[in-house]
Structures are given as structure tokens and as C-alpha cells.
Design an enzyme around this catalytic site. Structure first.
Site, PDB file in Angstrom:
ATOM      1  N   GLU A 141     -56.319  -4.199  57.100  1.00 11.94           N
ATOM      2  CA  GLU A 141     -57.035  -4.460  55.854  1.00 11.94           C
ATOM      3  C   GLU A 141     -58.140  -5.512  55.996  1.00 11.94           C
ATOM      4  OE1 GLU A 141     -54.468  -5.150  52.525  1.00 11.94           O
ATOM      5  OE2 GLU A 141     -53.368  -3.284  52.818  1.00 11.94           O
TER       6      GLU A 141
ATOM      7  N   GLU B   5     -49.171   1.800  55.001  1.00 11.12           N
ATOM      8  CA  GLU B   5     -48.448   0.996  54.010  1.00 11.12           C
ATOM      9  C   GLU B   5     -48.464   1.744  52.693  1.00 11.12           C
ATOM     10  OE1 GLU B   5     -49.703  -3.074  53.406  1.00 11.12           O
ATOM     11  OE2 GLU B   5     -49.855  -3.430  55.561  1.00 11.12           O
TER      12      GLU B   5
END
Ligand code: FCB
Length: 480
Positions: free
Chosen positions: A188, A382
Site C-alpha cells: 500500500e 488483504e
């Protein structure tokens, strides 16, 4: 330790859970990867042990007012010492894969100096334990714990950090490349750049569009140099993990469409366009210019960033919902030049963090990614939900909300795969309750409950269901 999966589907709020489970198990490809994910700072603890150096989250958490009740990852859930027990739990649940991150400050405590063999040795033990238990390690090199000495030299706003990352990647690949097959460079980078440098809600807590935009490019450059370092060590399965947050608006107006464009640009296209198409999106570059910020691109960078990778890891929790007009909410906006957009807070069907549960938005995102970036294999790296789970008097930990969330999102994965999207695996976030960054320990994301006082682990109902689903899937494919 024995885990019974018999009563895993009671009280989910999904009367049709059995049917849904069978549909997912029967509808996914036989080689679908089943995993769970964690990250170093969120679970390891032992921040002062075996020569680990300080990282930006140690510093940030110690700064007054930055994290809930000043909580840090100092102890976290003690995974550094309990990794054997945690791997045994994964094996009991039947996980095929485990996504974890390596702490850069354990491997290179000063960010640029010599390697710390004791730090690397922990991951060596962990990897051997996983392989010995039949679990495939998926390694992420950077999940936000930048060595503090590199921050002192400018951190991600400084181009040099990308070169230090490549050196670190080389050290880890030298030690583990013989056994770890799947490598993600960054987790991320949107959060590192925008939450770390624009809103300041994450470490290092900077609030500057200039620093955020510089960080974007240096993170992508770090990815590129990291890929080169890994390939040079013979690693062949490499990707990057991105939070690709889709954006929606209930408003239909030119201003709302522009707000959607801006958020979509900075959340999704800013990352995938340079990685998979070799250029930054011009409208995003123009938004940055409005804020006086410029991507510090040097000759040759874009070609390096676009070097082929083997897959993209997608992290998805919830969509952004926006309308046009200046946001009355004074909390800083995680987008550059976002003065004509307002974030809409949903109250309907949300998790404990007030994140809307929208499996339809998720399915639409995956279809859009496959259409816009064809030829890319995708993994869900995720996906999960925060709730305030408590053990019941009988010792079980019922978490019907999480079970429902995961089941609905997995059903969306099944559906898009059947429509041709090349989605190859799913890693639930998270294996364990853990340190949820600035939110501290209140919000629980684990499928395994952790008592933060005793560190005792107890699989929640969702873990038992997930385990049953994996077994049903294997049985359906003759691989049990
Ligand atoms: C993601 C992070 C992960 C975790 C989840 C809830 O943004 O990658 O570490 O905090 O959110």
C-alpha cells in the site's frame, strides 16, 4: 491443539451460509491460493531485541497524540517469540499460504549500514517453520516500518531511500531467495505517501502535498529497484501490493464526476498506470500541479517502474463515497487538490470502523481492473473487517459480522473469476488480532482472537468457517 469446525456457521446472520460456503468451495479454481496476512510491526513486538533498530512507527507512536492512548507495536502480539505457535495454528486451519512482512529495521538496523544477522535469522526460522508445515511463504519487503535513520535523511521524500530499499531487498533475497518463492515489494504505497505525508495520520506524520507527491514517485522507484535486485538474485515470482480503493458518488453532476475522477486517479490510476502502462495519468499530474507539487521523475525512471511483474496484490476493504463541494469535516483529506469534494460517511451496513460493507463495489472493482489492465494476474492480498470481538463464556469467540463479510467478498471473487477475471488467491486480513496503526489495539481484524494481556490465541468462528471452506474446496477438487 485440535480445532473443531463443527459449529462454525451458527449465528452468522446469513441463514444461507451453508449454501454460500458450498457455492464458493465449488466455484473457485482448483489451484486457488488460500491464505492469511499480517505485517511485522503489527504483530511481532520485540522491538528492542536482537539488534533491531528504531523505525518510523516507533517514533510516531511515542509522539503524544498520534496513536490511540499512545499505543505502539512494542509488544504487539508477541509473534517474534510465538511464531511456532502461530504457524501451528495456520496449519491446523489448513492455510496453504501466509503473507507476512520483513521488518527492514531488523535486517538493516540503521537503514544503510551492515546487515544484522540476528534479525535475518528470525525470518529464516519463520520460513523454515512455514515450509515444514506445508505453508507457502509470501513475503512483503516493506509494510511501513522504515528505519528511522533513513527518515532522518528525508525518508520517502528523498530519492536515496529507494536505493537503500534495493540494497535491503538484495540482503533479504540473498538469505531467503532459495526458499521463499513469492515476493511483494511494497504494501500500500498509497498509504505511505498520502497518510504518511499528506494527512499525517500515519508515520512519519508529515503534512505536505510536496512531500507526499515526491514520496509517490520514490516509492514506485523503490519498487522498480527492488524488483531488479530480486531478479538479480534469481527470484521469479514478484509483485506489488496496492490498496485499490474504488470511488462512488450518489450525486450525478459534472462536479461530482470530477470528484470521482480525482479520487480514482490518486487511488488507482496513479499506481497501476506507471506500473503496467509506463506513464503517470496526465489528469493526476495536473491535480498535483494545482497544489504546486511535481513528481520528481528522472530520465529512465518510468521504463524501470514499468518493468514486467508477475502479479498485483489487491487490498480491498471498502469504497470511498464522495459528493462535490468543500468538505465541512476538518480532518485532513487524503488526496491532493481535493478542495471540491466531500467524503460521505455511511451509517448503513458498516463495520466497527464505520467502513461500509459493499461486496458489489468490490466485484465491480475487480471487473474494472481486469478490463483496464488486461493480462495481469491478481491476488487478494488483504480483505477483512474490524469488530470489537469478545470471547463468550464458553470460551468460543463468535464473530458473525466478520464471517459474513469474508463470505460475501469471497463469493464476489468466485463470481468475477467465473466471468474471466484472473484472480488467483485470497489472503484474509488478518490472521491475528493486532496493532491497527493509529487505532491502537481497540479494533480487531483477526480471524484468530488474541487476549492482549495473556497473548492467548483462540480461533474465532470466522477462522473455523474459513478452515471448513478451504477443506470443502479441496474436497471438491480432489486435493484434500
Ligand atoms: C491496510 C493495511 C494493514 C491493515 C489493514 C486494516 O491498509 O495494509 O496493515 O492495517 O489496512
Amino acid at each position: 491443539m485440535t480445532i473443531s469446525t463443527a459449529s462454525a456457521t451458527g449465528a452468522t446472520g446469513l441463514p444461507e451460509t451453508d449454501e454460500l460456503t458450498a457455492r464458493i468451495a465449488g466455484g473457485l479454481p482448483g489451484d486457488f491460493v488460500w491464505g492469511a496476512a499480517t505485517s511485522s510491526y503489527q504483530i511481532e513486538g520485540a522491538t528492542g531485541e536482537d539488534g533491531r533498530g528504531p523505525c518510523i512507527w516507533d517514533t510516531f507512536a511515542r509522539t503524544r497524540g498520534k496513536t490511540r492512548d499512545g499505543e505502539s507495536g512494542d509488544l504487539a502480539v508477541g509473534h517474534y517469540h510465538r511464531y511456532r505457535e502461530d504457524v501451528a495454528l495456520m496449519a491446523e486451519l489448513g492455510l496453504g499460504a501466509y503473507r507476512f512482512s520483513v521488518a527492514w529495521p531488523r535486517v538493516v538496523p540503521t537503514g544503510s549500514g551492515p546487515v544484522n544477522p540476528a534479525g535475518l535469522a528470525f525470518y529464516d526460522r519463520l520460513v523454515d517453520e512455514l515450509l515444514g508445515s506445508g505453508i507457502d511463504p509470501w513475503l512483503t519487503l516493506y509494510h511501513w516500518d522504515l528505519p528511522q535513520p533513513l527518515q532522518d535523511l528525508g525518508g520517502w521524500a528523498n530519492r536515496e531511500t529507494a536505493y537503500r530499499f534495493a540494497e535491503y531487498a538484495d540482503h533479504v533475497a540473498t538469505a531467503l531467495g532459495d526458499r521463499v518463492k513469492h515476493w511483494s515489494t511494497l504494501n500500500e504505497p498509497w498509504c505511505s505517501a498520502f497518510e504518511g505525508h499528506l494527512t499525517g495520520r500515519h508515520a512519519p506524520g508529515v503534512q505536505s502535498a510536496h512531500a507526499a507527491v515526491r514520496s509517490v514517485h520514490h516509492l514506485l522507484l523503490a519498487h522498480a529497484l527492488g524488483v531488479e535486485a530480486l531478479r538479480a538474485r534469481g527470484v521469479s515470482d514478484i509483485g506489488i501490493t496496492l490498496n485499490l480503493i474504488p470511488v462512488e458518488s450518489p450525486e450525478d453532476s459534472p462536479a461530482a464526476r470530477d470528484a470521482v475522477r480525482l479520487v480514482d486517479g490518486q487511488s488507482i490510476r496513479l499506481w497501476l498506470d506507471p506500473l503496467l502502462r509506463g506513464s503517470y495519468p496526465p489528469d493526476v499530474v495536473a491535480d498535483f500541479a494545482k497544489a504546486g507539487a511535481e513528481l520528481p521523475i528522472a530520465d529512465g525512471d518510468l521504463a524501470r517502474i514499468a518493468a514486467p511483474i508477475d502479479w498485483v496484490g489487491v487490498n480491498y476493504y471498502s469504497p470511498h463515497i464522495v459528493v462535490s463541494g468543500p468538505d465541512p469535516d476538518p480532518t485532513p483529506m487524503p488526496f491532493v487538490a481535493a478542495d471540491n469534494l466531500t467524503r460521505v460517511k455511511s451509517t448503513e451496513d458498516v463495520t466497527a470502523l464505520d467502513w461500509p460493507i459493499r461486496p458489489r463495489s468490490f466485484a465491480a472493482l475487480l471487473r474494472r481492473l481486469a478490463a483496464d489492465y488486461p493480462g495481469t494476474p491478481w491476488y487478494m492480498h488483504e480483505n477483512g473487517a474490524a469488530y470489537l470481538d469478545e470471547p463468550a463464556p464458553d470460551g468460543s469467540v463468535p464473530d458473525p459480522g466478520r464471517l459474513r463479510y469474508v463470505a460475501l467478498h469471497l463469493d464476489a471473487v468466485r463470481e468475477v473469476i467465473q466471468d474471466g477475471v484472473d484472480m488467483r488467491g485470497y489472503f484474509v486480513w488478518s490472521l491475528l488480532d493486532n496493532y491497527e496503526w493509529a487505532e491502537g489495539y481497540k479494533m480487531r481484524f483477526g480471524v484468530i482472537h488474541v487476549d492482549f494481556d495473556t497473548l492467548v490465541r483462540t480461533p474465532k468462528t470466522s477462522a473455523l468457517w474459513y478452515s471448513r471452506l478451504i477443506r470443502e474446496h479441496r474436497a471438491a477438487n480432489g486435493t484434500l
